[in-house]
Design a protein around this motif. Structure first.
Motif, PDB file in Angstrom:
ATOM      1  N   LEU A  96       0.827  -1.210   0.000  1.00 16.41           N
ATOM      2  CA  LEU A  96       0.000   0.000   0.000  1.00 16.41           C
ATOM      3  C   LEU A  96       0.863   1.262   0.000  1.00 16.41           C
ATOM      4  CD1 LEU A  96      -2.829  -0.985   2.516  1.00 16.41           C
ATOM      5  CD2 LEU A  96      -2.966  -0.870   0.023  1.00 16.41           C
ATOM      6  N   VAL A  97       1.963   1.224   0.740  1.00 16.43           N
ATOM      7  CA  VAL A  97       2.870   2.382   0.767  1.00 16.43           C
ATOM      8  C   VAL A  97       3.479   2.614  -0.613  1.00 16.43           C
ATOM      9  CG1 VAL A  97       5.072   3.236   1.672  1.00 16.43           C
ATOM     10  CG2 VAL A  97       3.386   2.225   3.222  1.00 16.43           C
ATOM     11  N   GLN A  98       3.910   1.531  -1.270  1.00 18.03           N
ATOM     12  CA  GLN A  98       4.470   1.670  -2.609  1.00 18.03           C
ATOM     13  C   GLN A  98       3.428   2.215  -3.585  1.00 18.03           C
ATOM     14  OE1 GLN A  98       5.321  -1.776  -5.224  1.00 18.03           O
ATOM     15  NE2 GLN A  98       7.458  -1.085  -5.218  1.00 18.03           N
ATOM     16  N   PHE A 102       3.757   5.747  -5.570  1.00 18.59           N
ATOM     17  CA  PHE A 102       3.697   5.650  -7.018  1.00 18.59           C
ATOM     18  C   PHE A 102       2.618   6.577  -7.578  1.00 18.59           C
ATOM     19  CE2 PHE A 102       1.104   3.645 -10.390  1.00 18.59           C
ATOM     20  CZ  PHE A 102       1.949   3.849 -11.460  1.00 18.59           C
ATOM     21  N   MET A 103       1.413   6.521  -7.012  1.00 18.55           N
ATOM     22  CA  MET A 103       0.322   7.369  -7.495  1.00 18.55           C
ATOM     23  C   MET A 103       0.598   8.839  -7.233  1.00 18.55           C
ATOM     24  SD  MET A 103      -3.265   5.387  -6.754  1.00 18.55           S
ATOM     25  CE  MET A 103      -3.006   5.313  -4.976  1.00 18.55           C
ATOM     26  N   ALA A 104       1.091   9.165  -6.034  1.00 20.35           N
ATOM     27  CA  ALA A 104       1.334  10.566  -5.690  1.00 20.35           C
ATOM     28  C   ALA A 104       2.359  11.199  -6.625  1.00 20.35           C
ATOM     29  CB  ALA A 104       1.799  10.665  -4.239  1.00 20.35           C
ATOM     30  N   LEU A 157      -7.316   7.130  -2.539  1.00 24.27           N
ATOM     31  CA  LEU A 157      -7.388   5.814  -3.183  1.00 24.27           C
ATOM     32  C   LEU A 157      -6.693   4.742  -2.339  1.00 24.27           C
ATOM     33  CD1 LEU A 157      -6.840   6.537  -6.992  1.00 24.27           C
ATOM     34  CD2 LEU A 157      -8.946   5.877  -5.836  1.00 24.27           C
ATOM     35  N   THR A 158      -5.576   5.086  -1.734  1.00 25.76           N
ATOM     36  CA  THR A 158      -4.869   4.125  -0.887  1.00 25.76           C
ATOM     37  C   THR A 158      -5.712   3.751   0.327  1.00 25.76           C
ATOM     38  OG1 THR A 158      -2.758   5.117  -1.577  1.00 25.76           O
ATOM     39  CG2 THR A 158      -2.721   3.684   0.349  1.00 25.76           C
ATOM     40  N   LEU A 159      -6.403   4.736   0.896  1.00 26.44           N
ATOM     41  CA  LEU A 159      -7.263   4.474   2.044  1.00 26.44           C
ATOM     42  C   LEU A 159      -8.401   3.528   1.668  1.00 26.44           C
ATOM     43  CD1 LEU A 159      -7.654   5.252   5.024  1.00 26.44           C
ATOM     44  CD2 LEU A 159      -9.161   7.105   4.242  1.00 26.44           C
ATOM     45  N   PHE A 175       5.473  -6.228 -11.448  1.00 30.67           N
ATOM     46  CA  PHE A 175       6.724  -6.036 -10.723  1.00 30.67           C
ATOM     47  C   PHE A 175       6.617  -4.962  -9.648  1.00 30.67           C
ATOM     48  CE2 PHE A 175       6.935  -3.472 -14.607  1.00 30.67           C
ATOM     49  CZ  PHE A 175       7.314  -2.228 -14.139  1.00 30.67           C
ATOM     50  N   PHE A 176       5.438  -4.343  -9.494  1.00 30.25           N
ATOM     51  CA  PHE A 176       5.193  -3.435  -8.372  1.00 30.25           C
ATOM     52  C   PHE A 176       3.698  -3.426  -8.081  1.00 30.25           C
ATOM     53  CE2 PHE A 176       4.443  -0.697 -11.983  1.00 30.25           C
ATOM     54  CZ  PHE A 176       3.508   0.230 -11.565  1.00 30.25           C
TER      55      PHE A 176
END
Length: 319
Positions: A96-98, A102-104, A157-159, A175-176
């Motif tokens: 989730l952190v990745q 990535f999105m930010a 979105l992550t939340l 791969f991510f």
């Protein structure tokens, strides 16, 4: 309902289906990562050390280089570790952190490219008002708004993704931790997430893209009214690098994210993802430096070779 979400590890399969290619991929990705970091660091140092480049255009370019360097650090080191150790696990929290970073950073790239297009519009179409409009406080405000909006959208979105349970499989064929592969593993109802993602895609994707199109529409109109061919070429050359980066960035993102999740292809998504997560950040320093005489002069000056650069351009025609 309270025990619905369980902490577990995901498996990032990535390129593990082709073990014979692992050494080649490791060397290729490591080289691209080092070139990306070195190239973007040089851009930042050259701009920071040259007083002539302390202008809005190069201030935005330095921010773009910093974002690109951070963007690749979000993904490539984990890919290299997975290939080297052949351990492809990533924790639920780590995934989730990745995905968040990535999105930010991708959204920040998006907003910043629109800001740079607006800067070129003001410089070419409203040159008499340029210093009044693009003053330092305005530049800082535009960058701050870009940072705030990109992090807010990525966090929302992550939340939502953090609320999902993944009961079908823990294997990610990527791969991510990208959005679509994770959505395919969720056994929760993802309708609200997809609606939110589509809304944010319109707000953070289409609106900046339209701003870029409108800005360059006005620029084209202004340039075409210039009678001399030399004047047209000079103005076009100031926008050529930015247009190249915009085309590469939006072209790859539209191919992956502006489509229904049901039609997402893993193999195609991985190939395109390599382009916009590794190749484009690596090419950006070359695109912005090779066609820009001021940047080339600053880079030569950074290495203490300004006299060599002066001699090298004596026989070249002006850009």
């Amino acid at each position: 309902m309270r025990n619905r979400t369980t902490i577990f590890n995901f498996l990032l399969l990535g390129f593990s289906e082709h073990p014979e290619q692992q050494p080649l991929l490791f060397g290729l990705f490591l080289s691209m990562h080092l070139v990306t970091l070195f190239g973007n660091l040089l851009i930042i140092l050259a701009i920071g050390s040259d007083q002539h480049l302390h202008t809005p255009m190069y201030f935005f370019l330095a921010n773009l280089s910093f974002i690109d360097a951070c963007f690749t650090c979000t993904i490539i080191p984990k890919v290299l570790v997975n290939i080297h150790t052949q351990h492809h696990t990533i924790s639920h929290t780590g995934c989730l952190v990745q995905m968040y970073f990535f999105m930010a950073l991708a959204l920040l790239d998006d907003f910043l490219l629109a800001v740079m297009a607006y800067d070129r519009y003001v410089a070419i179409c409203l040159p008499l008002y340029y210093t009044m409009i693009m003053h330092p406080q305005c530049c800082l405000l535009l960058v701050a708004i870009s940072w705030f909006c990109s992090n807010l959208l990525a966090f929302s979105l992550t939340l939502l993704m953090a609320q999902f349970s993944f009961c079908a499989s823990h294997t990610i064929p990527h791969f991510f931790c990208d959005i679509f592969p994770l959505l395919r593993l969720a056994c929760s109802d993802t309708h609200s997430f997809q609606v939110t993602m589509l809304t944010e895609a319109v707000l953070s994707g289409m609106i900046p893209f339209i701003c870029v199109l409108v800005s360059y529409g006005h620029i084209m109109n202004t340039v075409l009214r210039i009678p001399s061919a030399g004047g047209k070429h000079k103005l076009f050359s100031t926008c050529g690098s930015h247009l190249t980066v915009v085309t590469l960035f939006y072209g790859t993102l539209f191919l992956v994210y502006f489509q229904p999740s049901s039609s997402y292809s893993t193999d195609t998504g991985m190939i395109i993802s390599v382009i916009y997560t590794m190749l484009i950040p690596m090419l950006n320093p070359f695109i912005y430096s090779l066609r820009n005489r001021d940047m080339k002069r600053a880079l030569w000056r950074l290495f203490g070779l300004e006299k060599c650069y002066t001699y090298s351009i004596k026989d070249t025609s002006p850009e």
